[in-house]
Scaffold this motif. Structure first.
Motif, PDB file in Angstrom:
ATOM      1  N   GLU A 184      91.019  34.437 117.359  1.00 33.62           N
ATOM      2  CA  GLU A 184      91.098  35.817 116.882  1.00 33.62           C
ATOM      3  C   GLU A 184      91.936  35.925 115.604  1.00 33.62           C
ATOM      4  OE1 GLU A 184      92.409  38.377 120.012  1.00 33.62           O
ATOM      5  OE2 GLU A 184      90.762  37.812 121.355  1.00 33.62           O
ATOM      6  N   ASP A 185      92.790  34.929 115.353  1.00 37.50           N
ATOM      7  CA  ASP A 185      93.612  34.991 114.140  1.00 37.50           C
ATOM      8  C   ASP A 185      92.883  34.448 112.902  1.00 37.50           C
ATOM      9  OD1 ASP A 185      93.619  32.254 114.564  1.00 37.50           O
ATOM     10  OD2 ASP A 185      95.714  32.141 115.163  1.00 37.50           O
ATOM     11  N   TYR A 186      91.610  34.019 113.080  1.00 36.26           N
ATOM     12  CA  TYR A 186      90.829  33.582 111.918  1.00 36.26           C
ATOM     13  C   TYR A 186      90.334  34.822 111.177  1.00 36.26           C
ATOM     14  CZ  TYR A 186      86.731  31.863 109.316  1.00 36.26           C
ATOM     15  OH  TYR A 186      85.793  31.601 108.334  1.00 36.26           O
ATOM     16  N   LYS A 187      90.964  35.092 110.043  1.00 39.63           N
ATOM     17  CA  LYS A 187      90.607  36.257 109.233  1.00 39.63           C
ATOM     18  C   LYS A 187      90.422  35.818 107.781  1.00 39.63           C
ATOM     19  CE  LYS A 187      91.505  39.215 112.652  1.00 39.63           C
ATOM     20  NZ  LYS A 187      90.458  40.032 113.298  1.00 39.63           N
ATOM     21  N   LEU A 188      89.560  36.534 107.077  1.00 42.88           N
ATOM     22  CA  LEU A 188      89.387  36.324 105.640  1.00 42.88           C
ATOM     23  C   LEU A 188      89.679  37.644 104.927  1.00 42.88           C
ATOM     24  CD1 LEU A 188      86.070  34.246 105.518  1.00 42.88           C
ATOM     25  CD2 LEU A 188      88.384  33.400 105.133  1.00 42.88           C
ATOM     26  N   PRO A 189      90.277  37.576 103.738  1.00 42.98           N
ATOM     27  CA  PRO A 189      90.581  38.827 103.013  1.00 42.98           C
ATOM     28  C   PRO A 189      89.325  39.658 102.754  1.00 42.98           C
ATOM     29  CG  PRO A 189      91.679  36.946 101.997  1.00 42.98           C
ATOM     30  CD  PRO A 189      90.758  36.386 103.024  1.00 42.98           C
ATOM     31  N   THR A 190      88.161  38.993 102.630  1.00 37.20           N
ATOM     32  CA  THR A 190      86.909  39.688 102.332  1.00 37.20           C
ATOM     33  C   THR A 190      86.234  40.236 103.583  1.00 37.20           C
ATOM     34  OG1 THR A 190      85.823  37.531 102.440  1.00 37.20           O
ATOM     35  CG2 THR A 190      86.448  38.346 100.261  1.00 37.20           C
ATOM     36  N   ASN A 210      83.490  36.670 118.800  1.00 28.51           N
ATOM     37  CA  ASN A 210      82.746  37.224 117.680  1.00 28.51           C
ATOM     38  C   ASN A 210      82.035  38.502 118.134  1.00 28.51           C
ATOM     39  OD1 ASN A 210      81.007  37.729 115.496  1.00 28.51           O
ATOM     40  ND2 ASN A 210      80.843  35.558 115.035  1.00 28.51           N
ATOM     41  N   PRO A 211      82.394  39.675 117.589  1.00 22.94           N
ATOM     42  CA  PRO A 211      81.798  40.934 118.053  1.00 22.94           C
ATOM     43  C   PRO A 211      80.322  41.085 117.702  1.00 22.94           C
ATOM     44  CG  PRO A 211      83.112  41.326 116.093  1.00 22.94           C
ATOM     45  CD  PRO A 211      83.350  39.899 116.475  1.00 22.94           C
ATOM     46  N   ALA A 264      82.421  44.503 122.236  1.00 23.81           N
ATOM     47  CA  ALA A 264      82.560  44.322 120.783  1.00 23.81           C
ATOM     48  C   ALA A 264      83.828  44.994 120.279  1.00 23.81           C
ATOM     49  CB  ALA A 264      81.332  44.872 120.069  1.00 23.81           C
ATOM     50  N   VAL A 265      84.126  46.179 120.827  1.00 24.67           N
ATOM     51  CA  VAL A 265      85.344  46.912 120.443  1.00 24.67           C
ATOM     52  C   VAL A 265      86.588  46.144 120.853  1.00 24.67           C
ATOM     53  CG1 VAL A 265      86.708  48.988 120.931  1.00 24.67           C
ATOM     54  CG2 VAL A 265      84.277  49.185 120.457  1.00 24.67           C
ATOM     55  N   ASP A 318      87.750  47.420 114.486  1.00 26.19           N
ATOM     56  CA  ASP A 318      87.531  47.907 113.122  1.00 26.19           C
ATOM     57  C   ASP A 318      86.318  47.298 112.434  1.00 26.19           C
ATOM     58  OD1 ASP A 318      89.851  49.462 113.275  1.00 26.19           O
ATOM     59  OD2 ASP A 318      91.101  47.722 112.784  1.00 26.19           O
ATOM     60  N   PHE A 319      85.640  46.342 113.081  1.00 21.33           N
ATOM     61  CA  PHE A 319      84.578  45.619 112.383  1.00 21.33           C
ATOM     62  C   PHE A 319      83.350  46.501 112.156  1.00 21.33           C
ATOM     63  CE2 PHE A 319      81.109  42.432 112.087  1.00 21.33           C
ATOM     64  CZ  PHE A 319      81.559  41.790 110.951  1.00 21.33           C
ATOM     65  N   TYR A 320      82.930  47.247 113.178  1.00 25.19           N
ATOM     66  CA  TYR A 320      81.778  48.146 113.054  1.00 25.19           C
ATOM     67  C   TYR A 320      82.277  49.583 112.963  1.00 25.19           C
ATOM     68  CZ  TYR A 320      78.677  44.282 114.289  1.00 25.19           C
ATOM     69  OH  TYR A 320      77.997  43.096 114.284  1.00 25.19           O
TER      70      TYR A 320
END
Length: 780
Positions: free
Chosen positions: A424-430, A692-693, A719-720, A725-727
């Motif tokens: 869950e900590d895998y994030k990209l700025p984009t 992965n949501p 998914a939530v 915040d993804f969708y």
């Protein structure tokens, strides 16, 4: 030793050293890697054919008696075992799309290491390889700097002329958001025209200096004219190629990161550091002043280009090579250094002071370089409380090792297994982390341990460390300075790769140079150390000849088949992008004819047939297309089982078949069977991508289309839970499900939340109105 065969082997080695880095084919999706892979296989095939001829003629061939022979065989056998027991066998055979480091490529690289160690140990011919590598570094550097200069100047003019109106053109090229582009413009990184123009003229000056210095190294007028003409042709050809193909149809923007003909800034940077090491060695070995000027200018050119690759891994590789070489030099020349210690200390302090002063004076300019910008962006990303993507991948890899410590997950299957271990900590700025899956761990040693198990990394390290220590011994014991420097050049080039892959991974280009540097450097070292040798026994020579011939022809055939399969796949992708579906289908089918287990082509066919149902009125045709789509997705899953989106796409095909059957109401059994299959593969996708949501959301949409609102609601909520915040519209979707289930208070609560996030969506307000109407009605 082996002087006679060395005369023949030198030509393919030198040709490969120059051709492999500069060859590319823009008709392919992987513009850079596939042609280099074909070059590697053809080169190895030619070398084996030469060896087969020598075996057949019973020419005396000598092999070094060294532990490296056993370590090479051990590692090769383990790589085969890791492939046999792989979680995705066919991926391990050829490697993933765009990287292609499967079992055949790894064994190929080990073979060129073995051959170069035993048959390319002559010091003079090893020096020729340094020169060839230097020429490759020069050509790719010139190409890269013209890429940067032309692209940056061109875009600056467009930006100034149209004042942002031409940004969609750039968006197409770099696939970046306009907001990100604007930030880079404001930061002074994008299209730095002054730097581009400076580099443009600097490159011309450097190229002329190289041509002149190289020309002066020849004695006769005829040779000088030929050398000057050849140099000018290379220069003009490089300029034309860089300009004519300047950014069109490539997936990167070279005004940000120079990638030249290697394909990516990180790998080009790693390649350049290896070239710098070998060019520096050549500079100290040659005696002619004109050639010294040639190599000195080449080093300046390569270092300049290295900066514009913006590769932090390459800088690590450079420091790794400098530090390792420095330690070895101190050991080798310890007596000399003791005598002149004070002088060397003063020089070192002066270099540090001057470097610090130069950085402080030019910091304003350096601050706008892509390398500095990328580093600052990463630091800012960390300070905001995020975990860098590489570190998250390392943790994921550690989990994989815990589960399969012995055999590993299978050669080259990190991407195939990653989604199951995505953190869950895998994030990209984009915000593209859910649709981005890394090709590798971005730490080669950890990648080997993950994919090949603990024995794999042990055998690999035994091979590499033994080869490096052999070179260190030879550098210390060599009597001549030229021998020390020659071996040191290959040693530093090997360290450059090992340093770069501490935060990256190897590609065909960098791996080829690494194993050649390691092999040739070790071979020369064994010659200096006068290692014992053994000859091939006569009665085994014909058997060896046949084996070498079979392997050579197999490698060349595989290379051609793989190349054409990938070529037709690439053409299919291009036609698909141009919405020429029928042509794309034919290309994908042609690709499969060359390699029946090439899963990307099956996936392409599945996508096309799934899209082809739109506009079709004949329900029989729709069913046929959907079943063909499903069959192709199934085949893709058979060859690459761990990729969740393949399972999700297959579920979509089955879902649509079920919906078609539900239209006439006569095929209830088939309708239910295909719905169950759709559910099964949707759940498979979620299991393969639990964090992965996208897959829970897609499954919810599928269930909603079948009016299974309670089940759809559960999937939306999953998914939530993964990422709220993804969708942006997910609260509206949940409200809609509650509305269908007649839970109006919950529906109202969620639609109001959706409106607070996106107030201008009319659908949201319409649903709220409908809910309020129903709630206002008196209960019956």
């Amino acid at each position: 030793m082996n002087i006679k065969i060395n005369k023949y082997l030198i030509y393919p080695f030198l040709a490969f050293a120059i051709i492999m880095p500069i060859i590319f084919d823009r008709s392919l999706v992987s513009v850079f890697t596939m042609p280099k892979l074909l070059a590697l296989r053809v080169f190895t095939g030619i070398v084996l054919l030469i060896l087969a001829l020598f075996f057949y003629k019973k020419s005396p061939l000598e092999f070094y008696k060294t532990k490296l022979n056993y370590f090479t065989i051990l590692y090769a056998l383990w790589v085969i075992i890791a492939t046999i027991f792989s979680s995705a066998f066919f991926i391990s055979v050829l490697g993933i799309e765009g990287r292609f480091i499967g079992v055949f490529t790894v064994l190929n690289l080990l073979l060129i290491f073995f051959i170069s160690m035993h048959f390319f140990s002559d010091k003079t011919r090893a020096f020729y390889f340094l020169i060839a590598a230097s020429l490759a570094g020069i050509i790719t550097s010139v190409f890269g700097l013209f890429q940067f200069s032309y692209a940056a100047i061109k875009h600056s003019i467009q930006y100034l002329a149209f004042n942002n109106s031409d940004l969609p053109f750039y968006f197409y090229l770099s696939q970046e958001k306009i907001s990100d582009i604007s930030q880079k413009v404001d930061a002074g990184v994008l299209s730095n025209t002054q730097i581009a123009i400076y580099l443009f003229y600097l490159t011309i000056f450097i190229c002329l200096g190289l041509i002149i210095s190289f020309t002066l190294s020849f004695k006769s007028t005829r040779d000088r004219i030929l050398a000057a003409s050849g140099g000018l042709l290379v220069y003009l050809g490089t300029q034309y190629a860089a300009h004519s193909s300047a950014i069109k149809s490539w997936t990167q923007a070279p005004q940000f990161r120079v990638f030249s003909t290697i394909g990516h800034g990180n790998h080009f940077g790693g390649f350049l550091v290896a070239c710098i090491a070998m060019t520096t060695a050549a500079f100290f070995i040659v005696r002619k002043k004109s050639l010294k000027i040639f190599f000195a200018v080449a080093i300046i050119l390569e270092i300049t280009t290295l900066i514009f690759t913006a590769s932090r891994g390459a800088i690590v590789g450079l420091l790794f090579a400098l530090f390792g070489s420095g330690v070895v030099l101190i050991i080798a020349y310890r007596k000399f250094l003791k005598q002149y210690f004070k002088k060397f200390l003063i020089i070192l302090i002066a270099v540090i002071i001057l470097s610090t002063a130069a950085i402080s004076i030019f910091w304003q300019k350096l601050n706008t370089l892509p390398l500095v910008y990328r580093t600052k962006s990463t630091i800012q990303f960390i300070l905001e409380g995020n975990v860098p993507d590489r570190i998250s991948w390392w943790y994921s890899a550690a989990e994989m090792i815990k589960e399969k410590p012995i055999r590993g997950i299978g050669l080259e299957t990190f991407r195939n297994n990653f989604n199951q271990y995505r953190r869950e900590d895998y994030k990209l700025p984009t915000n593209e982390h859910y649709s981005t899956t890394p090709e590798s761990v971005h730490f080669e040693l950890l990648n080997i341990a993950t994919t090949q198990g603990i024995p794999g990394i042990i055998f690999y390290l035994l091979l590499i460390i033994t080869a490096l220590f052999t070179m260190i011994k030879a550098i210390i014991k060599a009597e001549k300075n030229s021998q020390k420097i020659l071996i040191l050049g290959f040693f530093a080039a090997s360290l450059a790769y090992l340093g770069q892959v501490l935060i990256s991974f190897g590609m065909v280009s960098t791996l080829s140079y690494f194993y050649l540097s390691l092999g040739i450097g070790t071979g020369v070292s064994l010659s200096v150390l006068k290692a014992p040798t053994s000859k091939v026994v006569n009665y085994n020579s014909k058997i060896a000849s046949v084996i070498a011939l079979i392997v050579a022809l197999s490698l060349i055939t595989l290379g051609i088949l793989h190349y054409y399969s990938h070529y037709y796949y690439s053409q299919g992708r291009i036609k698909e992008g141009q919405r020429m579906g029928d042509e794309a289908i034919q290309y994908y089918k042609k690709s499969i004819e060359y390699l029946p287990f090439y899963y990307p082509s099956y996936e392409g066919l599945g996508n096309l047939y799934l899209k082809a149902i739109h506009g079709q009125r004949n329900m029989g045709t729709v069913i046929d297309f959907l079943k063909i789509s499903a069959n192709n997705y199934k085949k893709a899953i058979d060859y690459s089982p761990g990729i969740p989106h393949l399972h999700s796409n297959l579920a979509q095909s089955y879902s649509k078949i079920s919906l078609v059957y539900s239209m006439d109401g006569l095929n209830k059994i088939e309708e239910q069977e295909y719905l169950e299959l759709a559910k099964k593969y949707s759940e498979n996708a979620i299991k393969l991508g639990p964090n992965n949501p996208i897959y829970s959301y897609t499954y919810a949409e599928l269930l909603k289309s079948h009016e299974l609102y309670a089940e759809a609601l559960a999937q939306y909520q999953k998914a939530v839970q993964i990422d709220n915040d993804f969708y942006k519209e997910i609260d509206y979707k949940i409200a809609l499900m509650y509305f269908e289930l007649q839970n109006y208070p919950e529906a109202k609560k969620h639609v109001e939340t959706a409106i607070t996030k996106t107030s201008d969506n009319l659908d949201f307000h319409y649903l709220l109105t409908e809910i309020e109407k129903v709630m206002e009605k008196p209960a019956m």
